[in-house]
Design a protein around this motif. Structure first.
Motif, PDB file in Angstrom:
ATOM      1  N   GLY A 307       0.654  -1.643  -0.054  1.00 42.13           N
ATOM      2  CA  GLY A 307       0.211   0.037   0.141  1.00 42.13           C
ATOM      3  C   GLY A 307       0.668   1.500   0.189  1.00 42.13           C
ATOM      4  O   GLY A 307       1.513   1.320  -0.930  1.00 42.13           O
ATOM      5  N   THR A 308       0.246   2.208   0.825  1.00 43.97           N
ATOM      6  CA  THR A 308       1.062   3.989   1.395  1.00 43.97           C
ATOM      7  C   THR A 308       2.303   2.826   1.447  1.00 43.97           C
ATOM      8  O   THR A 308       3.875   4.150   1.179  1.00 43.97           O
ATOM      9  CB  THR A 308       0.811   4.644   1.650  1.00 43.97           C
ATOM     10  OG1 THR A 308      -0.786   4.453   1.564  1.00 43.97           O
ATOM     11  CG2 THR A 308       1.504   5.477   2.513  1.00 43.97           C
ATOM     12  N   SER A 309       2.527   2.232   2.292  1.00 44.20           N
ATOM     13  CA  SER A 309       4.451   2.319   2.743  1.00 44.20           C
ATOM     14  C   SER A 309       4.702   1.915   1.564  1.00 44.20           C
ATOM     15  O   SER A 309       6.358   2.468   1.694  1.00 44.20           O
ATOM     16  CB  SER A 309       4.017   1.148   3.566  1.00 44.20           C
ATOM     17  OG  SER A 309       2.985   1.448   5.050  1.00 44.20           O
ATOM     18  N   VAL A 352       9.117  -1.706   5.641  1.00 37.57           N
ATOM     19  CA  VAL A 352       8.323   0.070   5.675  1.00 37.57           C
ATOM     20  C   VAL A 352       6.855  -0.884   5.908  1.00 37.57           C
ATOM     21  O   VAL A 352       6.336  -1.283   5.562  1.00 37.57           O
ATOM     22  CB  VAL A 352       8.119   0.540   4.919  1.00 37.57           C
ATOM     23  CG1 VAL A 352       8.379   1.578   5.296  1.00 37.57           C
ATOM     24  CG2 VAL A 352       9.829   0.786   4.594  1.00 37.57           C
ATOM     25  N   SER A 353       6.588  -0.594   7.364  1.00 35.63           N
ATOM     26  CA  SER A 353       5.334  -0.273   7.827  1.00 35.63           C
ATOM     27  C   SER A 353       4.614   0.200   8.662  1.00 35.63           C
ATOM     28  O   SER A 353       5.938   0.491   9.589  1.00 35.63           O
ATOM     29  CB  SER A 353       5.175  -2.101   7.683  1.00 35.63           C
ATOM     30  OG  SER A 353       3.887  -2.282   8.003  1.00 35.63           O
ATOM     31  N   SER A 355       1.661   0.081  10.461  1.00 35.08           N
ATOM     32  CA  SER A 355       1.271  -0.945  11.623  1.00 35.08           C
ATOM     33  C   SER A 355       2.098  -1.812  12.020  1.00 35.08           C
ATOM     34  O   SER A 355       2.252  -1.929  13.564  1.00 35.08           O
ATOM     35  CB  SER A 355       0.360  -1.663  10.951  1.00 35.08           C
ATOM     36  OG  SER A 355       0.500  -2.557   9.672  1.00 35.08           O
ATOM     37  N   THR A 358       1.312  -6.235   9.453  1.00 40.45           N
ATOM     38  CA  THR A 358       1.393  -6.435   7.394  1.00 40.45           C
ATOM     39  C   THR A 358       0.900  -7.810   7.710  1.00 40.45           C
ATOM     40  O   THR A 358       2.311  -7.872   7.703  1.00 40.45           O
ATOM     41  CB  THR A 358       1.031  -5.684   6.658  1.00 40.45           C
ATOM     42  OG1 THR A 358       0.589  -3.851   6.857  1.00 40.45           O
ATOM     43  CG2 THR A 358       0.558  -5.798   5.587  1.00 40.45           C
ATOM     44  N   SER A 406      -3.474   6.372   4.957  1.00 38.20           N
ATOM     45  CA  SER A 406      -2.028   6.595   5.415  1.00 38.20           C
ATOM     46  C   SER A 406      -2.167   8.110   4.959  1.00 38.20           C
ATOM     47  O   SER A 406      -2.234   8.579   3.425  1.00 38.20           O
ATOM     48  CB  SER A 406      -0.864   5.589   5.379  1.00 38.20           C
ATOM     49  OG  SER A 406       0.069   5.914   5.831  1.00 38.20           O
ATOM     50  N   GLU A 494      -9.425   5.500  -2.731  1.00 37.19           N
ATOM     51  CA  GLU A 494      -9.470   4.413  -1.200  1.00 37.19           C
ATOM     52  C   GLU A 494     -10.316   5.228  -0.295  1.00 37.19           C
ATOM     53  O   GLU A 494     -11.719   4.754   0.182  1.00 37.19           O
ATOM     54  CB  GLU A 494      -8.346   5.116  -0.042  1.00 37.19           C
ATOM     55  CG  GLU A 494      -7.319   4.385  -0.196  1.00 37.19           C
ATOM     56  CD  GLU A 494      -6.114   4.070   0.580  1.00 37.19           C
ATOM     57  OE1 GLU A 494      -5.658   3.093   1.089  1.00 37.19           O
ATOM     58  OE2 GLU A 494      -5.742   5.508   1.036  1.00 37.19           O
ATOM     59  N   ALA A 608      -9.734  -1.510   5.533  1.00 34.78           N
ATOM     60  CA  ALA A 608      -9.163  -1.659   7.066  1.00 34.78           C
ATOM     61  C   ALA A 608      -7.464  -0.963   6.930  1.00 34.78           C
ATOM     62  O   ALA A 608      -6.730  -1.324   6.100  1.00 34.78           O
ATOM     63  CB  ALA A 608      -8.941  -3.363   7.667  1.00 34.78           C
ATOM     64  N   LYS A 609      -7.298  -0.917   8.087  1.00 31.80           N
ATOM     65  CA  LYS A 609      -6.051  -0.368   8.361  1.00 31.80           C
ATOM     66  C   LYS A 609      -4.509  -1.240   7.696  1.00 31.80           C
ATOM     67  O   LYS A 609      -3.769  -0.701   8.156  1.00 31.80           O
ATOM     68  CB  LYS A 609      -6.408   0.530   9.419  1.00 31.80           C
ATOM     69  CG  LYS A 609      -4.542   1.872   9.448  1.00 31.80           C
ATOM     70  CD  LYS A 609      -4.808   2.788  10.013  1.00 31.80           C
ATOM     71  CE  LYS A 609      -3.526   3.986  10.079  1.00 31.80           C
ATOM     72  NZ  LYS A 609      -4.060   4.219   8.866  1.00 31.80           N
ATOM     73  N   VAL A 611      -3.549  -4.716   8.040  1.00 32.43           N
ATOM     74  CA  VAL A 611      -4.363  -5.969   6.881  1.00 32.43           C
ATOM     75  C   VAL A 611      -3.350  -7.210   7.650  1.00 32.43           C
ATOM     76  O   VAL A 611      -2.404  -7.826   7.349  1.00 32.43           O
ATOM     77  CB  VAL A 611      -4.107  -6.457   5.506  1.00 32.43           C
ATOM     78  CG1 VAL A 611      -4.282  -6.925   4.828  1.00 32.43           C
ATOM     79  CG2 VAL A 611      -5.244  -4.520   5.302  1.00 32.43           C
TER      80      VAL A 611
HETATM   81  C1  G6P Z   1      -3.818  -1.632   4.532  1.00 32.25           C
HETATM   82  C2  G6P Z   1      -4.080  -0.024   5.044  1.00 32.25           C
HETATM   83  C3  G6P Z   1      -2.976   1.361   4.366  1.00 32.25           C
HETATM   84  C4  G6P Z   1      -1.429   0.696   4.312  1.00 32.25           C
HETATM   85  C5  G6P Z   1      -1.363  -0.563   3.536  1.00 32.25           C
HETATM   86  C6  G6P Z   1      -0.243  -0.752   4.871  1.00 32.25           C
HETATM   87  O1  G6P Z   1      -3.892  -1.572   3.311  1.00 32.25           O
HETATM   88  O2  G6P Z   1      -5.251   0.600   4.612  1.00 32.25           O
HETATM   89  O3  G6P Z   1      -3.554   2.437   4.200  1.00 32.25           O
HETATM   90  O4  G6P Z   1      -0.923   1.408   3.287  1.00 32.25           O
HETATM   91  O5  G6P Z   1      -2.479  -1.651   4.147  1.00 32.25           O
HETATM   92  O6  G6P Z   1      -0.101  -1.050   5.718  1.00 32.25           O
HETATM   93  P1  G6P Z   1       1.316  -0.657   6.674  1.00 32.25           P
HETATM   94  O7  G6P Z   1       0.518  -0.672   8.083  1.00 32.25           O
HETATM   95  O8  G6P Z   1       2.206  -1.923   6.595  1.00 32.25           O
HETATM   96  O9  G6P Z   1       2.011  -0.099   6.291  1.00 32.25           O
END
Ligand code: G6P
Length: 614
Positions: A307-309, A352-353, A355, A358, A406, A494, A608-609, A611
């Motif tokens: 994702g964004t990361s 890079v994450s 949360s 992931t 994010s 999104e 979901a934020k 995953v």
């Molecule tokens: C989900 C979130 C995204 C995030 C991605 C990776 O899809 O909705 O906003 O970029 O997971 O998550 P992470 O926590 O690994 O950066």
């Protein structure tokens, strides 16, 4: 995904659990449920939709009890309805269970349990687990904790679970594998359990992060006991959290996303703290310092994320390659882990994450580790799984990010990657002293410049008004502004459900140009720098086909201004640092468009934020 919360102690469990579930709604909001132990009753209530639905539903019900479990769901197995919502009861309703993760062999377990006479009410994988625990406990005549342990030996997959039982009113049994679980040790001999620390922080700073395949028993008489799946007792490692409660509130903003966008001058500053001093001319990332020489010597660095990361990694690739002349490959974690990648002891893998949880990123890291690579992490959530399995790492210090889309985590990730690239470049001698010092000063000036960009909010809102009804949008950028284009498109998709694509500007003529007509807004990052003239040509190509141009330009630009339908100016900065500024207007633009379209900005549909499933 899913979020879980549980409480046992002297206080009323329901308000604690519901408040906690609201904090965890970023993890999924397809349904919510609670099970509460009140006297000899184990009351279970669950409802499709958000926690607010559950609250309304339980208004006239018995919500008392000093022990309870709660769940907010992101559906994987079985559609999001009342029946599939958690908790799930065992057959005789003496026990209930909540689960985050996926039981991969649930079909086999389900078939066996049906043969044994168990009746399934839901379509979930989770229900197999509660029946299995029930079956083992009755058959083996063992304690609840032992039944949980034996059941988990039969489970393939990922889980964070909490079990509550009428027969053990003084205890909750929890366990985790691949999905996160935190135990909070309360001040009144009480205990909290949750997917992350946000539901707990209000009550206690003392937490224990469970490790994979650990089972925790919180007992009002015997306290906290932790065992591993092989029944060996472990000494709980109690950590002190430093999170502030106000960081979890909206602080006067209408949405978390807006608050988090506006927090960026501060979050970038927090990311610098103790790591950068332009006056004294140094940059230092303590967490990875001892790995710097290894990074310099590495044949290549692989950056993995989702994702964004993943977009932040792409910016990192430009920075590392250009400044430090280190080969970087950026990989989607989900692809990397199943591709039999060529990786060895000389490689460095950086995950890079935001949360740090992931599932794909975590699994990709484990794979790299098993092949002997050095694994490093850039995470936002302190104590998260990725930060714990990596050899070393740097936190982004952006503070809790609650909005599902994010924003501040992205700019913080880019900031850490910039600090890393500069430190490596300086050590390696691939950057001149004067350039190094200029860049340090430029970097230090970024938070103030971000504040300046945020002043364009009203202008951006006006532009949003004009394009809020578009069905498609194109985002273009070159160099390190290409990932910014990808990120801009992702933000729009999104939260406003408008189809949007990001492209390297020059690639437009290889396909997307066919889509351009007077209906199509094209957002272009056209700041001063190496590719400026080329991007100007791309803008002309769009205008020749009557497309609408919304350009992000460097303050004082005249050339693009003369061609574009709208311009948003950002302060001048070093070309390498443009992503930190150019991203901000695109975040605001998506935010305003989504609000105008009546979308749920903080909790967009289906997303979901965190995953924690594949
Ligand atoms: C989900 C979130 C995204 C995030 C991605 C990776 O899809 O909705 O906003 O970029 O997971 O998550 P992470 O926590 O690994 O950066």
């Amino acid at each position: 995904m899913c979020g879980i919360v549980a409480y046992i102690g002297k206080k009323e469990a329901y308000p604690i659990i519901v408040k906690g579930l609201k904090r965890l709604e970023y993890r999924g909001y397809d349904s919510a449920g609670v099970a509460l132990l009140h006297g000899n009753d184990l009351n279970l209530y669950k409802r499709q939709g958000k926690v607010a639905n559950l609250e309304a539903f339980t208004e006239d019900k018995d919500r008392l009890g000093h022990a309870g479990i709660g769940h907010t769901r992101w559906a994987t197995h079985g559609e999001p309805n009342d029946i599939n919502a958690h908790p799930h009861y065992n057959e005789d309703r003496t026990m209930a269970l909540i689960h985050n993760g996926i039981i991969e062999n649930y079909d086999v377990l389900r078939t066996e349990l049906i043969k044994l006479g168990y009746q399934f009410r839901s379509e979930t994988d989770t229900e197999a687990l509660v029946h299995l625990i029930d079956h083992i406990q009755k058959k083996e005549n063992v304690s609840l904790a032992e039944a949980v342990r034996l059941a988990l030996l039969n489970v393939v997959g990922a889980y964070a679970i909490v079990v509550i039982s009428k027969e053990n009113p003084n205890q909750l049994v929890a366990a985790r594998k691949s999905s996160p679980l935190v135990v909070g040790i309360g001040k009144e001999d009480d205990f909290y359990l949750a997917s992350d620390a946000t539901p707990i922080i209000e009550y206690t700073n003392n937490v224990v992060y469970l490790e994979d395949e650990e089972i925790a028993v919180v007992d009002l008489q015997e306290g906290l006991k932790i065992f591993n799946i092989n029944n060996q007792e472990k000494t709980p490692y109690v950590q002190q959290l430093e999170m502030e409660l106000e960081a979890l509130e909206k602080g006067g903003y209408e949405h978390f996303m807006l608050k988090e966008i506006h927090e960026q001058p501060r979050s970038i500053n927090d990311c610098f703290r103790g790591r950068l001093n332009a006056q004294e001319g140094w940059v230092s990332l303590g967490g990875v310092k001892e790995y710097e020489q290894k990074m310099i010597n590495a044949q290549r660095i692989v950056m993995i994320a989702c994702g964004t990361s993943w977009h932040a990694c792409l910016v990192g690739e430009y920075l590392f390659e250009d400044l430090a002349r280190i080969v970087v490959e950026v990989e989607y974690a989900s692809e990397f882990r199943y591709r039999n990648p060529i990786i060895g002891e000389n490689d460095i893998v950086i995950a890079v994450s935001q949360s740090g949880e992931t599932a794909d990123t975590l699994a990709a890291l484990e794979l790299a580790k098993s092949k002997g690579a050095t694994i490093l992490g850039i995470c936002n959530v302190v104590g998260s799984s990725i930060s714990r399995i990596t050899d070393a790492g740097s936190y982004t210090h952006a503070g809790p990010e609650i909005g599902v889309a994010s924003t501040k985590a992205f700019t913080a990730q880019v900031t850490v990657l910039t600090l890393m690239a500069l430190s490596l470049a300086h050590k390696k001698g691939t950057i001149s002293e004067s350039k190094y010092h200029t860049m340090l000063s430029e970097l230090e000036a970024i938070p103030a410049k971000v504040s300046k960009v945020l002043e364009s909010n009203a202008l951006i809102e006006k532009i949003a008004e004009e394009y809020k009804n578009c069905s498609n949008a194109l985002y273009l950028g070159r160099g390190s502004s290409f990932p910014v284009a990808l990120e801009g498109a992702l933000k729009l998709k999104e939260i406003s459900y408008i189809h949007a694509e990001g492209y390297p500007a020059a690639e437009m003529k290889h396909g997307p140009i066919a889509l351009i007509d007077e209906e199509m807004p094209v957002f272009v990052i056209a700041t001063k720098g190496t590719s400026y003239e080329k991007v100007v040509s791309n803008i002309q190509e769009v205008k020749a086909r009557k497309g609408k141009i919304i350009a992000i330009v460097t303050e004082g630009d005249v050339q693009v201004k003369a061609m574009a339908d709208h311009i948003i100016e950002i302060p001048d900065t070093d070309e390498h640092l443009v992503p930190l500024l150019a991203t901000i207007p695109l975040q605001l633009l998506s935010y305003h468009i989504a609000v105008m379209r009546g979308c749920n900005v903080d909790q967009p549909r289906n997303l979901a934020k965190s995953v924690t499933v594949e």
